[in-house]
Design an enzyme around this catalytic site. Structure first.
Site, PDB file in Angstrom:
ATOM      1  N   GLY A  46       0.827  -1.190   0.000  1.00 42.05           N
ATOM      2  CA  GLY A  46       0.000   0.000   0.000  1.00 42.05           C
ATOM      3  C   GLY A  46       0.865   1.245   0.000  1.00 42.05           C
ATOM      4  O   GLY A  46       2.045   1.192   0.348  1.00 42.05           O
ATOM      5  N   GLN A  51       3.099   9.982   1.289  1.00 37.41           N
ATOM      6  CA  GLN A  51       4.395   9.291   1.240  1.00 37.41           C
ATOM      7  C   GLN A  51       5.222   9.672   0.010  1.00 37.41           C
ATOM      8  O   GLN A  51       6.420   9.395  -0.033  1.00 37.41           O
ATOM      9  CB  GLN A  51       4.193   7.775   1.266  1.00 37.41           C
ATOM     10  CG  GLN A  51       3.624   7.290   2.598  1.00 37.41           C
ATOM     11  CD  GLN A  51       3.514   5.789   2.613  1.00 37.41           C
ATOM     12  OE1 GLN A  51       2.529   5.232   2.154  1.00 37.41           O
ATOM     13  NE2 GLN A  51       4.558   5.117   3.104  1.00 37.41           N
ATOM     14  N   CYS A  89       6.483   0.051   7.646  1.00 44.94           N
ATOM     15  CA  CYS A  89       6.034   1.123   6.750  1.00 44.94           C
ATOM     16  C   CYS A  89       7.217   1.597   5.921  1.00 44.94           C
ATOM     17  O   CYS A  89       8.312   1.768   6.450  1.00 44.94           O
ATOM     18  CB  CYS A  89       5.475   2.274   7.598  1.00 44.94           C
ATOM     19  SG  CYS A  89       4.973   3.698   6.614  1.00 44.94           S
ATOM     20  N   LEU A  90       6.963   1.834   4.642  1.00 47.57           N
ATOM     21  CA  LEU A  90       8.025   2.308   3.739  1.00 47.57           C
ATOM     22  C   LEU A  90       8.590   3.652   4.197  1.00 47.57           C
ATOM     23  O   LEU A  90       9.723   3.984   3.874  1.00 47.57           O
ATOM     24  CB  LEU A  90       7.481   2.431   2.313  1.00 47.57           C
ATOM     25  CG  LEU A  90       7.023   1.115   1.660  1.00 47.57           C
ATOM     26  CD1 LEU A  90       6.269   1.406   0.367  1.00 47.57           C
ATOM     27  CD2 LEU A  90       8.200   0.196   1.409  1.00 47.57           C
ATOM     28  N   HIS A 131      -3.928   1.078   7.881  1.00 46.91           N
ATOM     29  CA  HIS A 131      -2.598   1.703   7.780  1.00 46.91           C
ATOM     30  C   HIS A 131      -2.619   2.893   6.808  1.00 46.91           C
ATOM     31  O   HIS A 131      -2.104   3.966   7.121  1.00 46.91           O
ATOM     32  CB  HIS A 131      -1.589   0.635   7.316  1.00 46.91           C
ATOM     33  CG  HIS A 131      -0.172   1.110   7.214  1.00 46.91           C
ATOM     34  ND1 HIS A 131       0.827   0.661   8.059  1.00 46.91           N
ATOM     35  CD2 HIS A 131       0.426   1.982   6.355  1.00 46.91           C
ATOM     36  CE1 HIS A 131       1.969   1.260   7.726  1.00 46.91           C
ATOM     37  NE2 HIS A 131       1.755   2.056   6.688  1.00 46.91           N
ATOM     38  N   GLU A 132      -3.242   2.702   5.642  1.00 44.47           N
ATOM     39  CA  GLU A 132      -3.219   3.768   4.629  1.00 44.47           C
ATOM     40  C   GLU A 132      -4.150   4.929   5.001  1.00 44.47           C
ATOM     41  O   GLU A 132      -3.805   6.091   4.768  1.00 44.47           O
ATOM     42  CB  GLU A 132      -3.559   3.217   3.234  1.00 44.47           C
ATOM     43  CG  GLU A 132      -2.633   2.108   2.737  1.00 44.47           C
ATOM     44  CD  GLU A 132      -1.142   2.386   2.866  1.00 44.47           C
ATOM     45  OE1 GLU A 132      -0.720   3.560   2.795  1.00 44.47           O
ATOM     46  OE2 GLU A 132      -0.379   1.426   3.062  1.00 44.47           O
ATOM     47  N   HIS A 135      -2.359   7.085   7.410  1.00 41.27           N
ATOM     48  CA  HIS A 135      -1.392   7.986   6.766  1.00 41.27           C
ATOM     49  C   HIS A 135      -2.049   9.307   6.382  1.00 41.27           C
ATOM     50  O   HIS A 135      -1.423  10.366   6.478  1.00 41.27           O
ATOM     51  CB  HIS A 135      -0.846   7.358   5.480  1.00 41.27           C
ATOM     52  CG  HIS A 135       0.432   6.585   5.663  1.00 41.27           C
ATOM     53  ND1 HIS A 135       1.588   7.148   6.135  1.00 41.27           N
ATOM     54  CD2 HIS A 135       0.740   5.285   5.405  1.00 41.27           C
ATOM     55  CE1 HIS A 135       2.558   6.230   6.166  1.00 41.27           C
ATOM     56  NE2 HIS A 135       2.061   5.080   5.731  1.00 41.27           N
TER      57      HIS A 135
HETATM   58 NI    NI Z   1       3.014   3.237   5.623  1.00 38.45          NI
END
Ligand code: NI
Length: 158
Positions: A46, A51, A89-90, A131-132, A135
């Site tokens: 995702g 991000q 998380c990226l 999670h998204e 964000h």
């Molecule tokens: Ni993330």
């Protein structure tokens, strides 16, 4: 379409509450395409627009083996159950942590044509939906960590 660089902590864009998308035009379609490319290149399941430095309420999710899902202005409308899981998380590279997430999540959003839809997620998909959408509110999974020993540094990958 392009693979863009992923913003990481402490980039302030990750902590902003993203703005609603009011008009889905060509620039939003390009944003979505770039987000899908960037998510796949990472690779990740995702990605949320902040991000890649865009503070708009857009997210993409692609569970392995399933179709990519685009979420514009997503809202979690129902959460059920609770489970403990490992998350990363990226935008927080090099770490993994144990947190609690819902078992089932229902989300209302718009697709890339602006049509409203509702979707129900379980397991990894439910985790990604939470999670998204987090964000887009400036929340990261590390905010759900209950004690420092639940966050671990990962071995460096070459
Ligand atoms: Ni993330």
């Amino acid at each position: 379409m392009a693979v863009l660089s992923i913003r990481t902590l402490p980039d302030p864009v990750l902590r902003q509450k993203a703005k609603r998308v009011t008009r889905i035009d060509a620039s939003i379609h390009k944003l979505i395409d770039d987000m899908i490319d960037t998510m796949r290149a990472a690779p990740g399941v995702g990605l949320a627009a902040p991000q890649i430095g865009v503070s708009l309420r857009v997210a993409v999710i692609e569970i392995p083996g399933e179709d990519v899902i685009t979420l514009i202005n997503p809202e979690v409308i129902k959460r059920q159950g609770e489970r403990v899981l490992e998350e990363a998380c990226l935008s927080v590279p090099g770490y993994q942590g144990e947190i609690k997430r819902s078992v089932t999540v229902r989300v209302k959003a718009q697709d890339r044509q602006g049509r409203e839809f509702r979707i129900k997620g379980e397991e990894l998909f439910a985790q990604a939906l939470e999670h998204e959408t987090d964000h887009l509110n400036g929340t990261l999974y590390i905010d759900h960590i209950e004690s420092p020993d639940k966050l671990r540094e990962l071995p460096r990958q070459l």
